[in-house]
Design a protein around this motif. Sequence first.
Motif, short mmCIF file in Angstrom:
data_model
loop_
_atom_site.label_atom_id
_atom_site.label_comp_id
_atom_site.label_asym_id
_atom_site.label_seq_id
_atom_site.Cartn_x
_atom_site.Cartn_y
_atom_site.Cartn_z
N VAL A 29 0.86 -1.18 0.00
CA VAL A 29 0.00 0.00 0.00
C VAL A 29 0.89 1.23 0.00
N LEU A 30 0.42 2.27 -0.60
CA LEU A 30 1.14 3.54 -0.57
C LEU A 30 0.72 4.28 0.68
N VAL A 31 1.68 4.86 1.37
CA VAL A 31 1.43 5.57 2.62
C VAL A 31 1.37 7.06 2.30
N VAL A 32 0.29 7.70 2.76
CA VAL A 32 0.09 9.11 2.46
C VAL A 32 -0.09 9.90 3.75
N ASP A 33 0.22 11.17 3.64
CA ASP A 33 0.00 12.13 4.70
C ASP A 33 -0.84 13.23 4.09
N GLU A 34 -2.12 13.25 4.43
CA GLU A 34 -3.08 14.20 3.85
C GLU A 34 -3.05 14.15 2.33
N GLY A 35 -3.01 12.94 1.79
CA GLY A 35 -3.07 12.75 0.35
C GLY A 35 -1.74 12.80 -0.38
N ARG A 36 -0.67 13.19 0.30
CA ARG A 36 0.66 13.28 -0.32
C ARG A 36 1.47 12.03 0.01
N LEU A 37 2.10 11.46 -1.00
CA LEU A 37 2.90 10.25 -0.82
C LEU A 37 4.05 10.50 0.15
N CYS A 38 4.17 9.63 1.16
CA CYS A 38 5.29 9.76 2.10
C CYS A 38 5.97 8.42 2.36
N GLY A 39 5.45 7.34 1.75
CA GLY A 39 6.10 6.05 1.94
C GLY A 39 5.37 4.94 1.21
N ILE A 40 5.95 3.75 1.33
CA ILE A 40 5.33 2.55 0.78
C ILE A 40 5.52 1.44 1.81
N LEU A 41 4.48 0.66 2.02
CA LEU A 41 4.51 -0.45 2.97
C LEU A 41 4.22 -1.73 2.21
N THR A 42 5.08 -2.72 2.38
CA THR A 42 4.90 -4.00 1.71
C THR A 42 4.61 -5.10 2.73
N ASP A 43 4.11 -6.22 2.21
CA ASP A 43 3.89 -7.36 3.09
C ASP A 43 5.20 -7.82 3.71
N ARG A 44 6.29 -7.69 2.97
CA ARG A 44 7.60 -8.04 3.51
C ARG A 44 7.98 -7.12 4.67
N ASP A 45 7.67 -5.83 4.56
CA ASP A 45 7.92 -4.90 5.67
C ASP A 45 7.19 -5.35 6.93
N LEU A 46 5.95 -5.81 6.75
CA LEU A 46 5.17 -6.26 7.91
C LEU A 46 5.87 -7.42 8.62
N VAL A 47 6.45 -8.32 7.84
CA VAL A 47 7.12 -9.48 8.43
C VAL A 47 8.47 -9.10 9.02
N ILE A 48 9.32 -8.46 8.22
CA ILE A 48 10.71 -8.20 8.63
C ILE A 48 10.83 -7.07 9.65
N ARG A 49 10.08 -6.01 9.46
CA ARG A 49 10.23 -4.84 10.33
C ARG A 49 9.24 -4.79 11.49
N ALA A 50 8.22 -5.62 11.44
CA ALA A 50 7.22 -5.58 12.52
C ALA A 50 7.16 -6.90 13.27
N MET A 51 6.73 -7.95 12.60
CA MET A 51 6.58 -9.23 13.28
C MET A 51 7.91 -9.73 13.85
N ALA A 52 8.97 -9.67 13.08
CA ALA A 52 10.27 -10.17 13.54
C ALA A 52 10.82 -9.34 14.70
N GLU A 53 10.32 -8.13 14.86
CA GLU A 53 10.76 -7.25 15.95
C GLU A 53 9.75 -7.22 17.09
N ASN A 54 8.75 -8.11 17.03
CA ASN A 54 7.72 -8.22 18.08
C ASN A 54 6.94 -6.93 18.29
N ARG A 55 6.70 -6.19 17.22
CA ARG A 55 5.90 -4.97 17.33
C ARG A 55 4.41 -5.36 17.37
N ASP A 56 3.66 -4.64 18.14
CA ASP A 56 2.22 -4.89 18.26
C ASP A 56 1.54 -4.29 17.04
N PRO A 57 0.91 -5.12 16.20
CA PRO A 57 0.29 -4.60 14.98
C PRO A 57 -0.90 -3.67 15.23
N ALA A 58 -1.49 -3.76 16.39
CA ALA A 58 -2.62 -2.88 16.69
C ALA A 58 -2.14 -1.50 17.14
#
Length: 132
Positions: A29-58
């Motif tokens: 998904v493309l990440v926006v701030d008030e409609g302006r592009l500020c990043g991109i989030l991939t399914d791989r990011d969710l696994v490597i940068r969140a799940m593997a680091e024990n971040r709370d997805p909520a």
Amino acid sequence: MTEKPVTVEKLTSLAEAARVMRDAGIGDVLVVDEGRLCGILTDRDLVIRAMAENRDPADTTVQAICSSEPVTVSPGDGVDQAADLMRRHALRRLPVQTEDGELVGVVTLGDLEVERDPGSALAAISAAEPDT
């Protein structure tokens, strides 16, 4: 190019972003701030940068783990230019935005393969409907 890119606001939770990806049958998904592009989030990011680091997805926002300052192309850029950018930056996806910042699509490796060699195995896989 895949038209009508799916976006989430930068303060969206990872859990909600994952549901958006699931429901749309996409891996980013493309990440926006008030409609302006500020990043991109991939399914791989969710696994490597969140799940593997024990971040709370909520409680973790997409802004905390997304790739910021994404490389983009404009609607008038050619296939060769997109392929060169993807090669130089080791990217699998490129947001497409107009000069005034409007997001109009995403170019993927599969999109490039369909354009360059429609008979290839990758092109056939890319053209297939997602299996949800």
